[in-house]
Design a protein around this motif. Sequence first.
Motif, short mmCIF file in Angstrom:
data_model
loop_
_atom_site.label_atom_id
_atom_site.label_comp_id
_atom_site.label_asym_id
_atom_site.label_seq_id
_atom_site.Cartn_x
_atom_site.Cartn_y
_atom_site.Cartn_z
N TYR A 1 0.89 -1.16 0.00
CA TYR A 1 0.00 0.00 0.00
C TYR A 1 0.93 1.21 0.00
O TYR A 1 1.53 1.52 1.04
N PHE B 1 4.21 1.18 2.06
CA PHE B 1 4.13 0.11 3.07
C PHE B 1 4.00 -1.25 2.39
O PHE B 1 3.04 -1.50 1.67
N ALA C 1 3.01 -4.91 2.49
CA ALA C 1 2.11 -5.70 3.33
C ALA C 1 2.31 -7.20 3.15
O ALA C 1 2.03 -7.98 4.06
N ALA D 1 -2.35 -13.09 13.30
CA ALA D 1 -2.85 -12.04 14.19
C ALA D 1 -3.43 -10.87 13.40
O ALA D 1 -3.29 -10.79 12.18
N ASN D 2 -4.04 -9.94 14.11
CA ASN D 2 -4.55 -8.70 13.49
C ASN D 2 -3.40 -8.01 12.75
O ASN D 2 -2.31 -7.85 13.30
N GLY D 3 -3.67 -7.61 11.54
CA GLY D 3 -2.67 -6.85 10.77
C GLY D 3 -1.61 -7.70 10.11
O GLY D 3 -0.66 -7.18 9.52
N ALA D 4 -1.75 -9.03 10.17
CA ALA D 4 -0.72 -9.91 9.61
C ALA D 4 -0.68 -9.82 8.08
O ALA D 4 0.36 -10.07 7.46
N GLY D 5 -1.81 -9.48 7.47
CA GLY D 5 -1.84 -9.39 6.00
C GLY D 5 -2.81 -10.36 5.36
O GLY D 5 -2.83 -10.53 4.13
N LYS D 6 -3.65 -10.98 6.15
CA LYS D 6 -4.58 -12.01 5.65
C LYS D 6 -5.58 -11.44 4.64
O LYS D 6 -5.77 -11.98 3.56
N SER D 7 -6.23 -10.35 5.03
CA SER D 7 -7.21 -9.74 4.10
C SER D 7 -6.50 -9.21 2.86
O SER D 7 -7.03 -9.29 1.75
N THR D 8 -5.33 -8.66 3.06
CA THR D 8 -4.55 -8.16 1.92
C THR D 8 -4.27 -9.29 0.94
O THR D 8 -4.39 -9.12 -0.28
N ARG E 1 -7.40 -10.03 -0.95
CA ARG E 1 -7.66 -8.95 -1.92
C ARG E 1 -6.73 -9.07 -3.13
O ARG E 1 -7.14 -8.81 -4.26
N GLU F 1 -14.42 -9.42 4.45
CA GLU F 1 -14.43 -9.02 5.86
C GLU F 1 -15.55 -7.99 6.04
O GLU F 1 -15.70 -7.07 5.24
N GLU G 1 -12.71 -14.23 7.69
CA GLU G 1 -13.17 -14.17 9.09
C GLU G 1 -14.68 -14.26 9.20
O GLU G 1 -15.33 -13.36 9.77
N GLN H 1 -9.26 -16.16 12.62
CA GLN H 1 -8.40 -15.84 13.79
C GLN H 1 -8.51 -16.90 14.86
O GLN H 1 -7.64 -17.02 15.71
N1 LIG Z 1 -5.82 0.34 2.53
C1 LIG Z 1 -4.71 0.24 3.25
N2 LIG Z 1 -3.76 1.21 3.19
C2 LIG Z 1 -2.62 1.12 3.90
N3 LIG Z 1 -2.30 0.10 4.71
C3 LIG Z 1 -3.20 -0.90 4.80
C4 LIG Z 1 -4.44 -0.88 4.09
N4 LIG Z 1 -5.13 -2.00 4.40
C5 LIG Z 1 -4.36 -2.67 5.26
N5 LIG Z 1 -3.20 -2.03 5.51
C6 LIG Z 1 -2.10 -2.48 6.38
O1 LIG Z 1 -1.62 -3.72 5.88
C7 LIG Z 1 -1.35 -4.62 6.95
C8 LIG Z 1 -2.16 -5.89 6.75
O2 LIG Z 1 -3.54 -5.59 6.89
P1 LIG Z 1 -4.67 -6.67 6.67
O3 LIG Z 1 -5.96 -5.98 6.71
O4 LIG Z 1 -4.34 -7.46 5.47
O5 LIG Z 1 -4.47 -7.58 7.97
P2 LIG Z 1 -5.34 -8.80 8.50
O6 LIG Z 1 -4.39 -9.93 8.72
O7 LIG Z 1 -6.48 -9.03 7.60
O8 LIG Z 1 -5.83 -8.28 9.93
P3 LIG Z 1 -7.23 -8.50 10.69
O9 LIG Z 1 -7.15 -9.87 11.30
O10 LIG Z 1 -7.22 -7.43 11.73
O11 LIG Z 1 -8.34 -8.36 9.71
C9 LIG Z 1 -1.69 -3.87 8.24
O12 LIG Z 1 -0.48 -3.37 8.77
C10 LIG Z 1 -2.59 -2.76 7.79
O13 LIG Z 1 -2.46 -1.63 8.61
#
Ligand SMILES: Nc1ncnc2c1ncn2[C@@H]1O[C@H](COP(=O)(O)OP(=O)(O)OP(=O)(O)O)[C@@H](O)[C@H]1O
Length: 244
Positions: free
Chosen positions: A17, A20, A22, A41-48, A51, A89, A166, A198
């Motif tokens: 992003y 950053f 991811a 964990a939260n923020g690990a990058g799973k949703s990314t 996507r 999500e 999730e 999770q």
């Molecule tokens: N649109 C965005 N712009 C910038 N950074 C982003 C964006 N979306 C996610 N991130 C960052 O990318 C990293 C991964 O986020 P992601 O949403 O993929 O995590 P996750 O594993 O799905 O977490 P969760 O379990 O909380 O849903 C995080 O550090 C988040 O802050």
Amino acid sequence: MTPTPHLLATRSLSARYGDFQALFSVDFRIAAGEVVALIGANGAGKSTFLRALMGLLPVGRDMVLFEDQPVGGNPPHHMVQLGVAMVPEGRRLFAGMSVEDNLKVAIDHARKTGDKTWTLERIYRLFPILQEKRNAQVEKLSGGQQQMVAIGRALLAQPRLLLCDEISLGLAPKVIREIYEVLPEIARTGTSIVLVEQDVMLAQRASNRLYCMLEGHITLESTSSEVTRADIAQAYFGAGHEVA
Ligand SMILES: Nc1ncnc2c1ncn2[C@@H]1O[C@H](COP(=O)(O)OP(=O)(O)OP(=O)(O)O)[C@@H](O)[C@H]1O
Ligand SMILES: [Mg+2]
């Protein structure tokens, strides 16, 4: 003709992003009919990661292979036509519309295929409560019922690969059980499922194989029945984590 070993695979998939980063060199694979969990964990990058598979993030062409064809960075509607559908999500339903209209939207945009595995009737058999509530506005439904609509909508796209982000989040244990009970039925139709979750125990029980992600890196890949709690703890929290 040699059989395709994997329905979808990623090769050194990275995504960012802006500045950053991811995802870092993610190697992932899923076979037809397989349920693969992705924990972290939260923020690990799973949703990314989901996507990126869905074409919602720019990634290199060769980083995502669908039946061995490079498809990375293809637009989402193209991924839907290949047979990829996502339960996003937070569900992302169309507020102000009825349950049935939310489901019908997916029929209009479904993968063009002669073989319609999923029909409205079958979704109602899978989740009978949705038939009862078919004329209700989605925002009047409980969280669990809304999640069922989101799953039904994704199935009506006739996916070969279902990405679930999730689906248990914020739901009562009984409702989670109801939702998780349908996953084997979906997999039996030959549809593969990526299960971002999770709840580690839930993910492990529901999947054939499991990956763990930590700060954008895959830290564990294993057969779900063979993985130990110690392996998971270390992959989930990072090296040096002490397991009691
Ligand atoms: N649109 C965005 N712009 C910038 N950074 C982003 C964006 N979306 C996610 N991130 C960052 O990318 C990293 C991964 O986020 P992601 O949403 O993929 O995590 P996750 O594993 O799905 O977490 P969760 O379990 O909380 O849903 C995080 O550090 C988040 O802050
Ligand atoms: Mg997420």
